[in-house]
Design a protein around this motif. Structure first.
Motif, PDB file in Angstrom:
ATOM      1  N   ALA A 162       1.014  -1.257   0.047  1.00 31.31           N
ATOM      2  CA  ALA A 162      -0.077  -0.094   0.107  1.00 31.31           C
ATOM      3  C   ALA A 162       0.962   1.240   0.176  1.00 31.31           C
ATOM      4  CB  ALA A 162      -1.084   0.109   1.147  1.00 31.31           C
ATOM      5  N   ALA A 163       2.130   1.034   0.610  1.00 36.44           N
ATOM      6  CA  ALA A 163       2.990   2.339   0.691  1.00 36.44           C
ATOM      7  C   ALA A 163       3.852   2.517  -0.597  1.00 36.44           C
ATOM      8  CB  ALA A 163       3.897   2.327   1.968  1.00 36.44           C
TER       9      ALA A 163
ATOM     10  N   TYR B 159      -7.044  16.247   4.098  1.00 35.67           N
ATOM     11  CA  TYR B 159      -7.583  15.360   3.136  1.00 35.67           C
ATOM     12  C   TYR B 159      -8.408  14.115   3.882  1.00 35.67           C
ATOM     13  CZ  TYR B 159      -4.227  17.307  -0.064  1.00 35.67           C
ATOM     14  OH  TYR B 159      -3.531  18.188  -0.843  1.00 35.67           O
ATOM     15  N   GLY B 160      -9.283  13.623   2.863  1.00 38.37           N
ATOM     16  CA  GLY B 160     -10.126  12.402   3.492  1.00 38.37           C
ATOM     17  C   GLY B 160     -10.391  11.306   2.348  1.00 38.37           C
ATOM     18  N   ASN B 161      -9.417  10.908   1.731  1.00 39.91           N
ATOM     19  CA  ASN B 161      -9.787   9.937   0.710  1.00 39.91           C
ATOM     20  C   ASN B 161      -9.945   8.704   1.166  1.00 39.91           C
ATOM     21  OD1 ASN B 161     -10.005  10.425  -2.018  1.00 39.91           O
ATOM     22  ND2 ASN B 161      -8.054   8.910  -2.490  1.00 39.91           N
ATOM     23  N   GLY B 162      -8.680   7.968   1.702  1.00 38.61           N
ATOM     24  CA  GLY B 162      -9.047   6.481   2.204  1.00 38.61           C
ATOM     25  C   GLY B 162      -8.361   6.226   3.442  1.00 38.61           C
ATOM     26  N   THR B 163      -8.534   5.542   4.329  1.00 34.39           N
ATOM     27  CA  THR B 163      -7.891   5.041   5.569  1.00 34.39           C
ATOM     28  C   THR B 163      -8.080   3.516   5.965  1.00 34.39           C
ATOM     29  OG1 THR B 163      -7.830   5.804   7.940  1.00 34.39           O
ATOM     30  CG2 THR B 163      -9.743   5.663   7.168  1.00 34.39           C
ATOM     31  N   CYS B 164      -7.255   3.113   6.954  1.00 37.48           N
ATOM     32  CA  CYS B 164      -7.499   1.702   7.386  1.00 37.48           C
ATOM     33  C   CYS B 164      -7.085   1.628   8.732  1.00 37.48           C
ATOM     34  CB  CYS B 164      -6.216   0.971   6.409  1.00 37.48           C
ATOM     35  SG  CYS B 164      -6.315  -0.680   7.000  1.00 37.48           S
ATOM     36  N   LEU B 165      -7.666   0.560   9.276  1.00 36.45           N
ATOM     37  CA  LEU B 165      -7.443   0.243  10.772  1.00 36.45           C
ATOM     38  C   LEU B 165      -6.978  -1.147  10.769  1.00 36.45           C
ATOM     39  CD1 LEU B 165      -7.486   1.124  13.761  1.00 36.45           C
ATOM     40  CD2 LEU B 165      -9.906  -0.148  13.886  1.00 36.45           C
ATOM     41  N   PHE B 166      -5.794  -1.438  11.346  1.00 31.61           N
ATOM     42  CA  PHE B 166      -5.211  -2.940  11.634  1.00 31.61           C
ATOM     43  C   PHE B 166      -5.508  -3.355  13.025  1.00 31.61           C
ATOM     44  CE2 PHE B 166      -2.636  -1.610   7.922  1.00 31.61           C
ATOM     45  CZ  PHE B 166      -2.883  -2.737   7.013  1.00 31.61           C
TER      46      PHE B 166
ATOM     47  N   LEU C 107      -5.966  -0.774   1.066  1.00 27.28           N
ATOM     48  CA  LEU C 107      -6.424  -0.159  -0.050  1.00 27.28           C
ATOM     49  C   LEU C 107      -8.014  -0.192  -0.428  1.00 27.28           C
ATOM     50  CD1 LEU C 107      -3.478  -0.727  -2.733  1.00 27.28           C
ATOM     51  CD2 LEU C 107      -3.595   1.241  -1.391  1.00 27.28           C
ATOM     52  N   PRO C 108      -8.778   0.096   0.387  1.00 31.28           N
ATOM     53  CA  PRO C 108     -10.239  -0.076   0.253  1.00 31.28           C
ATOM     54  C   PRO C 108     -10.676   0.762  -0.646  1.00 31.28           C
ATOM     55  CG  PRO C 108      -9.743   1.702   2.119  1.00 31.28           C
ATOM     56  CD  PRO C 108      -8.525   1.158   1.566  1.00 31.28           C
ATOM     57  N   VAL C 109     -10.199   0.361  -2.136  1.00 30.10           N
ATOM     58  CA  VAL C 109     -10.668   1.016  -3.225  1.00 30.10           C
ATOM     59  C   VAL C 109     -12.176   0.218  -3.798  1.00 30.10           C
ATOM     60  CG1 VAL C 109     -10.457   1.386  -5.786  1.00 30.10           C
ATOM     61  CG2 VAL C 109      -8.499   1.197  -4.288  1.00 30.10           C
ATOM     62  N   PRO C 110     -13.241   0.871  -3.575  1.00 33.04           N
ATOM     63  CA  PRO C 110     -14.541   0.166  -4.057  1.00 33.04           C
ATOM     64  C   PRO C 110     -14.560  -0.445  -5.130  1.00 33.04           C
ATOM     65  CG  PRO C 110     -14.931   2.464  -3.164  1.00 33.04           C
ATOM     66  CD  PRO C 110     -13.540   2.149  -3.485  1.00 33.04           C
TER      67      PRO C 110
ATOM     68  N   ALA D  58      -2.632   5.307  -1.754  1.00 33.21           N
ATOM     69  CA  ALA D  58      -1.429   4.874  -1.184  1.00 33.21           C
ATOM     70  C   ALA D  58      -1.451   5.232   0.266  1.00 33.21           C
ATOM     71  CB  ALA D  58      -0.230   5.513  -2.008  1.00 33.21           C
ATOM     72  N   ILE D  59      -0.938   4.263   0.960  1.00 29.40           N
ATOM     73  CA  ILE D  59      -0.779   4.531   2.519  1.00 29.40           C
ATOM     74  C   ILE D  59       0.416   5.309   2.697  1.00 29.40           C
ATOM     75  CG2 ILE D  59      -0.555   3.821   4.926  1.00 29.40           C
ATOM     76  CD1 ILE D  59      -3.325   3.367   4.120  1.00 29.40           C
ATOM     77  N   SER D  60       0.073   6.606   3.129  1.00 26.18           N
ATOM     78  CA  SER D  60       1.621   7.545   3.414  1.00 26.18           C
ATOM     79  C   SER D  60       1.811   7.846   4.879  1.00 26.18           C
ATOM     80  CB  SER D  60       1.292   8.791   2.514  1.00 26.18           C
ATOM     81  OG  SER D  60       0.424   9.431   2.686  1.00 26.18           O
ATOM     82  N   VAL D  61       0.851   7.264   5.542  1.00 29.10           N
ATOM     83  CA  VAL D  61       1.055   7.695   7.050  1.00 29.10           C
ATOM     84  C   VAL D  61       0.666   6.573   7.871  1.00 29.10           C
ATOM     85  CG1 VAL D  61       0.614   8.924   9.156  1.00 29.10           C
ATOM     86  CG2 VAL D  61       0.536   9.942   6.819  1.00 29.10           C
ATOM     87  N   ALA D  62       1.362   5.699   8.636  1.00 35.01           N
ATOM     88  CA  ALA D  62       1.119   4.746   9.642  1.00 35.01           C
ATOM     89  C   ALA D  62       1.141   5.267  10.857  1.00 35.01           C
ATOM     90  CB  ALA D  62       2.050   3.556   9.462  1.00 35.01           C
ATOM     91  N   VAL D  63      -0.049   5.441  11.510  1.00 38.76           N
ATOM     92  CA  VAL D  63      -0.177   5.904  13.061  1.00 38.76           C
ATOM     93  C   VAL D  63      -0.248   4.923  13.943  1.00 38.76           C
ATOM     94  CG1 VAL D  63      -1.790   7.551  14.412  1.00 38.76           C
ATOM     95  CG2 VAL D  63      -1.813   7.616  11.830  1.00 38.76           C
ATOM     96  N   CYS D  64       0.982   4.474  14.619  1.00 38.67           N
ATOM     97  CA  CYS D  64       0.882   3.503  15.625  1.00 38.67           C
ATOM     98  C   CYS D  64       0.618   3.939  16.951  1.00 38.67           C
ATOM     99  CB  CYS D  64       2.366   3.079  15.642  1.00 38.67           C
ATOM    100  SG  CYS D  64       3.051   2.500  14.010  1.00 38.67           S
ATOM    101  N   VAL D  65      -0.174   3.091  17.575  1.00 38.69           N
ATOM    102  CA  VAL D  65      -0.821   3.322  18.923  1.00 38.69           C
ATOM    103  C   VAL D  65       0.204   2.762  19.974  1.00 38.69           C
ATOM    104  CG1 VAL D  65      -2.786   2.883  20.512  1.00 38.69           C
ATOM    105  CG2 VAL D  65      -2.973   3.489  18.151  1.00 38.69           C
ATOM    106  N   GLY D  66       0.962   3.419  20.518  1.00 44.15           N
ATOM    107  CA  GLY D  66       1.938   2.935  21.508  1.00 44.15           C
ATOM    108  C   GLY D  66       3.102   2.867  20.919  1.00 44.15           C
TER     109      GLY D  66
END
Ligand code: NAD
Length: 498
Positions: free
Chosen positions: A270-271, A407-414, A439-442, A281-289
């Motif tokens: 995805a990146a 921006y608010g195009n796509g996002t994902c939660l792992f 990549l949640p492209v409909p 494309a995922i360009s930011v990974a937000v890590c919790v912790g």
């Protein structure tokens, strides 16, 4: 040197001016493309206008027959189309084939147009009065598309626009026009009457002529946000229906309970897939912790080191070059700026060299850790193989960060936590959301679109929204009084209640 011409009224038409088309893997100019002036665009508009009345009156089932043949031709010519995409864009053949297949899905959806155009009917809405609404084409409509999906994004637009009875003018990206043109020529070959589909090449002058032309009733645009916004304003001011899809900064949130190996593997694609030149494309990974962040970095670093990078036309690679020298320099500038701003560049792909392709626009995979919301590398779309890791304390903090982004195009939660996933999908201010799907492209029978400054307009691209975008509703009320029925003049507003 060969020139990619315009397609106007079913004929190839040359232009007075041309632009260079470069192979980004070699840095060499490989052909030229027509650069439309106002007169070229006006010729295309006249052809589309002239073709409209007969095409509008062609039964939808007959229009669908052209789409069935078009789908077959696209499949038969897939290898040639893929080669054109890879040669001019630089993405790998496997990636280009994926884009083409997702484009063909839209043609398949357009084959169902007789069903999709069915209106609504009510019997006896008043004494002896029946009412219905149906969906009629707009007339001449135009599409302006970006470089990063030269086969797929045009196919988001014109199969449905044309199946709905409109005539179309496409202005593809001047950076990689050949695949867009070859696809359009196949539609012509599928039996479309002349003038229904037209392609004009070029840049700003061509686009502005389309925006200002009275005869063009609607504009679909996909590209960067500053241009999308300008197109939306100018097109709307000229009285057109406009949908303008813009840029993105897509975040993936990684929760501590996520399957890290799966998250890292899918984040790699995805990146870095398509060298990061995807609006999803995922360009930011937000890590919790911190522990999640440390584990993600540890898992990704060896995978980044093993990325196979080379000329876009070779098979079996992970990534090709960036599209132009100018874009490569822009991406390198962002990386430099991230380092200067204090982010930690834990994987640095800047010095990557591809043997035998020293003039190609290659950048290897880059990973930044300790990125913060104030940094430009976080705020802006880089559109390159650069993933930024932002460390936060909780899912709420992650969601706040995403919701605050322009921006608010796509996002994902792992995650493995259903409750967290439900909260995320419900409250996140982003148009396309994945849970363990980065990549949640409909698919083509849903619609595609971002929120906030990733889309200007109301209706999303392709799928059911595109049927509404490319048609307008007409409501008809009908009464056939019998000859013997007496009528009187009625001056109060007609209503059913007594
Ligand atoms: P771009 O905005 O530079 O160009 C897009 C189209 O607009 C091209 O056809 C180009 O010729 C034309 N154009 C460029 N500048 C113009 C101007 N000043 N006036 C009129 N027309 C102009 O975009 P690009 O670099 O080709 O594509 C990459 C961008 O597209 C990225 O920002 C990416 O996120 C975005 N994109 C968005 C989506 C989406 O669905 N939201 C999909 C693909 C790409």
């Amino acid at each position: 040197m060969s020139v990619v011409s315009h397609l106007i009224n079913g004929e190839l038409v040359e232009s007075k001016r041309t632009l260079d088309v470069t192979n980004p893997s070699t840095g060499k100019v490989i052909r030229q493309v027509a650069d439309a002036d106002t007169a070229d665009v006006e010729l295309a508009i006249s052809a589309a206008q002239a073709a409209f009345p007969a095409w509008r009156d062609t039964p939808p089932a007959k229009r669908a027959q052209v789409m069935y043949r078009f789908k077959q031709l696209l499949e038969e010519h897939a290898d040639r189309l893929v080669q054109l995409v890879s040669e001019e864009h630089g993405k790998t053949p496997e990636d280009a084939m994926g884009e083409l297949k997702r484009g063909i899905e839209n043609v398949e959806y357009a084959c169902g147009v007789p069903e999709l155009l069915k209106g609504e009917y009510s019997h006896n809405v008043g004494p002896g009065i029946d009412a219905w609404s149906n969906f009629q084409p707009l007339g001449v409509v135009a599409g302006i598309t970006p470089f990063n999906f030269p086969a797929m994004v045009p196919l988001w637009m014109y199969p449905m626009a044309i199946a709905c009875g409109n005539t179309f003018i496409l202005k593809p990206s001047e950076k990689d026009p050949s695949a867009s043109m070859a696809v359009a020529e196949l539609l012509q070959e599928a039996g479309l009457p002349k003038g229904v589909m037209n392609v004009i090449h070029g840049g700003r002058e061509a686009v502005e002529t389309l925006l200002d032309a009275k005869a063009v009733k609607a504009i679909s645009f996909v590209g960067s946000t500053p241009v999308a916004e300008a197109i939306y304003s100018r097109g709307s001011a000229a009285g057109k229906r406009v949908q303008a899809l813009g840029g993105a900064k897509n975040h993936a949130v990684v929760l501590p309970d996520a399957d890290l190996e799966n998250a890292a593997n899918t984040l790699m694609g995805a990146a870095y897939g398509s060298c990061g030149e995807r609006c999803m494309a995922i360009s930011v990974a937000v890590c919790v912790g911190d522990e999640t962040a440390n584990r993600l970095v540890e898992t990704m670093l060896p995978k980044i080191a093993q990325l196979k990078v080379g000329p876009g036309t070779d098979k079996g690679l992970d990534m090709g070059p960036l599209v132009t020298a100018e874009h490569r320099n822009k991406v390198l500038g962002f990386i430099e700026e991230g380092v200067n701003a204090g982010a930690t560049l834990v994987a640095d792909g800047r010095s990557l060299k591809v043997a035998g392709h020293e003039e190609g626009y290659f950048v290897g995979g880059c990973l930044f850790d300790n990125v913060t919301a104030e940094m430009r590398i976080y705020q802006e779309e880089i559109f390159g193989p650069v993933l930024c890791i932002v460390r936060v304390g909780s899912l709420d903090d992650a969601m706040q960060l995403i919701n605050d982004h322009e921006y608010g195009n796509g996002t994902c939660l792992f995650t493995r936590d259903g409750e967290a996933a439900r909260r995320f999908t419900d409250a996140i201010e982003v148009g396309m959301v994945g849970v363990n799907v980065p990549l949640p492209v409909p698919v083509a029978y849903h619609s595609f679109g971002g929120w906030k400054r990733s889309l200007f307009g109301d209706l999303h691209a392709y799928g059911p929204d595109s049927v509404r975008f490319y048609t307008r509703r007409k409501a008809v009320s009908q009464r056939w009084p019998s000859v013997s029925e007496a009528t009187t003049a009625e001056f109060s507003f007609p209503a059913n209640q007594s």
